[in-house]
Write a protein that holds these residues in place. Structure first.
Motif, PDB file in Angstrom:
ATOM      1  N   GLY A  67       0.791  -1.232   0.000  1.00 51.75           N
ATOM      2  CA  GLY A  67       0.000   0.000   0.000  1.00 51.75           C
ATOM      3  C   GLY A  67       0.819   1.274   0.000  1.00 51.75           C
ATOM      4  N   GLN A  68       2.094   1.197  -0.452  1.00 56.10           N
ATOM      5  CA  GLN A  68       2.949   2.381  -0.412  1.00 56.10           C
ATOM      6  C   GLN A  68       2.712   3.341  -1.577  1.00 56.10           C
ATOM      7  OE1 GLN A  68       7.039   1.161   0.055  1.00 56.10           O
ATOM      8  NE2 GLN A  68       6.607  -0.011   1.921  1.00 56.10           N
ATOM      9  N   GLY A  69       1.979   2.900  -2.598  1.00 58.11           N
ATOM     10  CA  GLY A  69       1.675   3.794  -3.702  1.00 58.11           C
ATOM     11  C   GLY A  69       1.466   3.048  -4.997  1.00 58.11           C
ATOM     12  N   ILE A  70       1.471   3.809  -6.089  1.00 58.47           N
ATOM     13  CA  ILE A  70       1.310   3.238  -7.428  1.00 58.47           C
ATOM     14  C   ILE A  70       2.686   2.891  -7.975  1.00 58.47           C
ATOM     15  CG2 ILE A  70       0.569   3.733  -9.793  1.00 58.47           C
ATOM     16  CD1 ILE A  70      -1.575   5.562  -8.594  1.00 58.47           C
ATOM     17  N   ALA A  71       2.797   1.702  -8.572  1.00 54.59           N
ATOM     18  CA  ALA A  71       4.084   1.218  -9.093  1.00 54.59           C
ATOM     19  C   ALA A  71       3.920   0.791 -10.539  1.00 54.59           C
ATOM     20  CB  ALA A  71       4.594   0.056  -8.250  1.00 54.59           C
ATOM     21  N   LEU A  72       5.030   0.802 -11.254  1.00 54.10           N
ATOM     22  CA  LEU A  72       5.076   0.293 -12.615  1.00 54.10           C
ATOM     23  C   LEU A  72       5.873  -0.996 -12.588  1.00 54.10           C
ATOM     24  CD1 LEU A  72       4.375   0.985 -15.620  1.00 54.10           C
ATOM     25  CD2 LEU A  72       6.700   1.897 -15.800  1.00 54.10           C
ATOM     26  N   VAL A  73       5.217  -2.108 -12.916  1.00 59.86           N
ATOM     27  CA  VAL A  73       5.871  -3.413 -12.862  1.00 59.86           C
ATOM     28  C   VAL A  73       5.593  -4.179 -14.149  1.00 59.86           C
ATOM     29  CG1 VAL A  73       5.704  -3.539 -10.345  1.00 59.86           C
ATOM     30  CG2 VAL A  73       3.902  -4.534 -11.752  1.00 59.86           C
ATOM     31  N   ALA A  74       6.416  -5.180 -14.416  1.00 57.17           N
ATOM     32  CA  ALA A  74       6.179  -6.042 -15.572  1.00 57.17           C
ATOM     33  C   ALA A  74       4.923  -6.869 -15.330  1.00 57.17           C
ATOM     34  CB  ALA A  74       7.382  -6.952 -15.804  1.00 57.17           C
ATOM     35  N   ALA A  75       4.141  -7.053 -16.382  1.00 61.39           N
ATOM     36  CA  ALA A  75       2.862  -7.756 -16.239  1.00 61.39           C
ATOM     37  C   ALA A  75       3.039  -9.168 -15.706  1.00 61.39           C
ATOM     38  CB  ALA A  75       2.142  -7.784 -17.589  1.00 61.39           C
ATOM     39  N   CYS A  76       4.054  -9.891 -16.188  1.00 63.29           N
ATOM     40  CA  CYS A  76       4.213 -11.270 -15.727  1.00 63.29           C
ATOM     41  C   CYS A  76       4.632 -11.329 -14.268  1.00 63.29           C
ATOM     42  CB  CYS A  76       5.194 -12.026 -16.605  1.00 63.29           C
ATOM     43  SG  CYS A  76       6.872 -11.423 -16.558  1.00 63.29           S
ATOM     44  N   GLU A  77       5.259 -10.259 -13.757  1.00 58.87           N
ATOM     45  CA  GLU A  77       5.624 -10.217 -12.350  1.00 58.87           C
ATOM     46  C   GLU A  77       4.408  -9.919 -11.464  1.00 58.87           C
ATOM     47  OE1 GLU A  77       8.840  -7.462 -11.786  1.00 58.87           O
ATOM     48  OE2 GLU A  77       9.914  -8.193 -13.546  1.00 58.87           O
ATOM     49  N   ALA A  78       3.430  -9.226 -12.034  1.00 56.56           N
ATOM     50  CA  ALA A  78       2.272  -8.802 -11.247  1.00 56.56           C
ATOM     51  C   ALA A  78       1.073  -9.723 -11.387  1.00 56.56           C
ATOM     52  CB  ALA A  78       1.862  -7.390 -11.660  1.00 56.56           C
ATOM     53  N   CYS A  79       1.081 -10.612 -12.408  1.00 54.20           N
ATOM     54  CA  CYS A  79      -0.142 -11.349 -12.738  1.00 54.20           C
ATOM     55  C   CYS A  79      -0.665 -12.184 -11.572  1.00 54.20           C
ATOM     56  CB  CYS A  79       0.077 -12.215 -13.973  1.00 54.20           C
ATOM     57  SG  CYS A  79       1.346 -13.484 -13.797  1.00 54.20           S
ATOM     58  N   ALA A  80       0.235 -12.885 -10.862  1.00 52.19           N
ATOM     59  CA  ALA A  80      -0.223 -13.716  -9.742  1.00 52.19           C
ATOM     60  C   ALA A  80      -0.795 -12.849  -8.628  1.00 52.19           C
ATOM     61  CB  ALA A  80       0.924 -14.575  -9.225  1.00 52.19           C
ATOM     62  N   SER A  81      -0.172 -11.693  -8.361  1.00 55.68           N
ATOM     63  CA  SER A  81      -0.660 -10.789  -7.314  1.00 55.68           C
ATOM     64  C   SER A  81      -2.013 -10.187  -7.690  1.00 55.68           C
ATOM     65  CB  SER A  81       0.362  -9.668  -7.071  1.00 55.68           C
ATOM     66  OG  SER A  81       1.604 -10.192  -6.655  1.00 55.68           O
TER      67      SER A  81
END
Length: 306
Positions: free
Chosen positions: A237-251
């Motif tokens: 909950g620290q803010g908005i982040a830019l991440v790779a889609a495959c890194e974020a998909c499970a989350s």
């Protein structure tokens, strides 16, 4: 010949080759999983057998002697032949076996590869994995790796590879953060949000986001030098982040993260995901089963976001 190899078959020769590449008994020992004194004794047995020094030793470094340089060329060929023979026998027996040393980009490695490796070792218990997470582009042959997992175009034409798919960046935030701060509707809204940014550990610079600089002064509220830390910070909950889609998909699938500003990013930001290996590893059964397994993992991971 048995005296040259030592009691462990080719173990003394392997200790010598590893020391020659790493320039240190301690580093070679770490790679081989034995003590530094064990490596030194193995090398000493070969020196005793040959009656010549293989390394010029100082208090700070080791360097090959002329004899050592000659032996290294032949020793590498011997060990490659042994590995090829073991691979052929394993293939005939239908059971891939041996050690695999893998270099993986930290973000994609921890988020996608790591959770799947438990299943891999259950399927192939005779394969031992040594996985190193690192941002640098390694020299697979010189650094002693069997495979590398990387994003971006494959630059080394001497390597073989399998394209696992294409990835793209996503803006994400924790649902709890968005409830408290609101969901941004356009890029300019980022100016009023906490933004979790990546600081390149080599250059020390904050990596720019692919947005029109005139549209918003994107704050760097909190910076990390590790992609996985950025994903975890967003989940916290620290803010908005830019991440790779495959890194974020499970989350995202678990509900830990929510995608925002989906239409705000350029469509040309997709990057290929590659699994690379040296050409001489192509036929090894342990490499083939790992490549096929990881391809399946990424097909599922990248497919979840469509």
């Amino acid at each position: 010949m048995n005296d040259l190899f030592g009691d462990g078959g080719g173990s003394a020769l392997l200790a010598f080759v590893r020391t020659a590449h790493d320039g240190s008994f301690a580093k070679a020992a770490e790679r081989l999983g034995i003590s530094a004194s064990g490596v030194a004794k193995a090398v000493q047995r070969i020196e005793t057998r040959l009656g010549r020094r293989l390394f010029a030793r100082t208090t700070r470094s080791l360097s090959l002697t002329e004899t050592g340089a000659v032996l290294l060329v032949h020793a590498e060929r011997i060990l490659e032949a042994v590995e090829a023979t073991e691979a052929a026998l394993a293939q005939a027996a239908g059971s891939p076996r041996g050690a695999l040393r893998i270099s993986a980009a930290p973000g994609i490695g921890r988020a996608v590869l790591l959770p799947a490796l438990g299943e891999f070792v259950r399927r192939w218990p005779d394969i031992r994995l040594d996985v190193v997470f690192e941002s640098r582009t390694v020299d697979l042959v010189a650094d002693g790796y069997d495979l590398a997992l990387r994003t971006g175009e494959a630059a080394d034409s001497s390597l073989r590879g399998r394209r696992l798919g294409d990835d793209a960046p996503l803006f994400v935030a924790a649902p709890s953060y968005l409830v408290e701060k609101g969901i941004p509707k356009k890029i300019s809204d980022l100016a009023g949000h906490a933004c979790v940014r990546y600081r390149n550990p080599t250059s020390g610079r904050v990596q720019p986001w692919p947005v029109d600089a005139s549209a918003a002064a994107v704050p760097a509220t909190i910076c990390y030098n590790d992609p996985e830390a950025i994903r975890l910070a967003a989940i916290a909950g620290q803010g908005i982040a830019l991440v790779a889609a495959c890194e974020a998909c499970a989350s995202i699938e678990r509900g830990d993260l929510q995608s925002v500003l989906a239409d705000a990013l350029p469509h040309d930001r997709r990057l290929p995901v590659w699994l690379l290996w040296p050409a001489d590893r192509q036929a090894l059964p342990k490499v083939r089963v790992f490549v096929d397994f990881v391809a399946g993992v990424f097909e599922r991971a990248l497919g979840q976001r469509h």
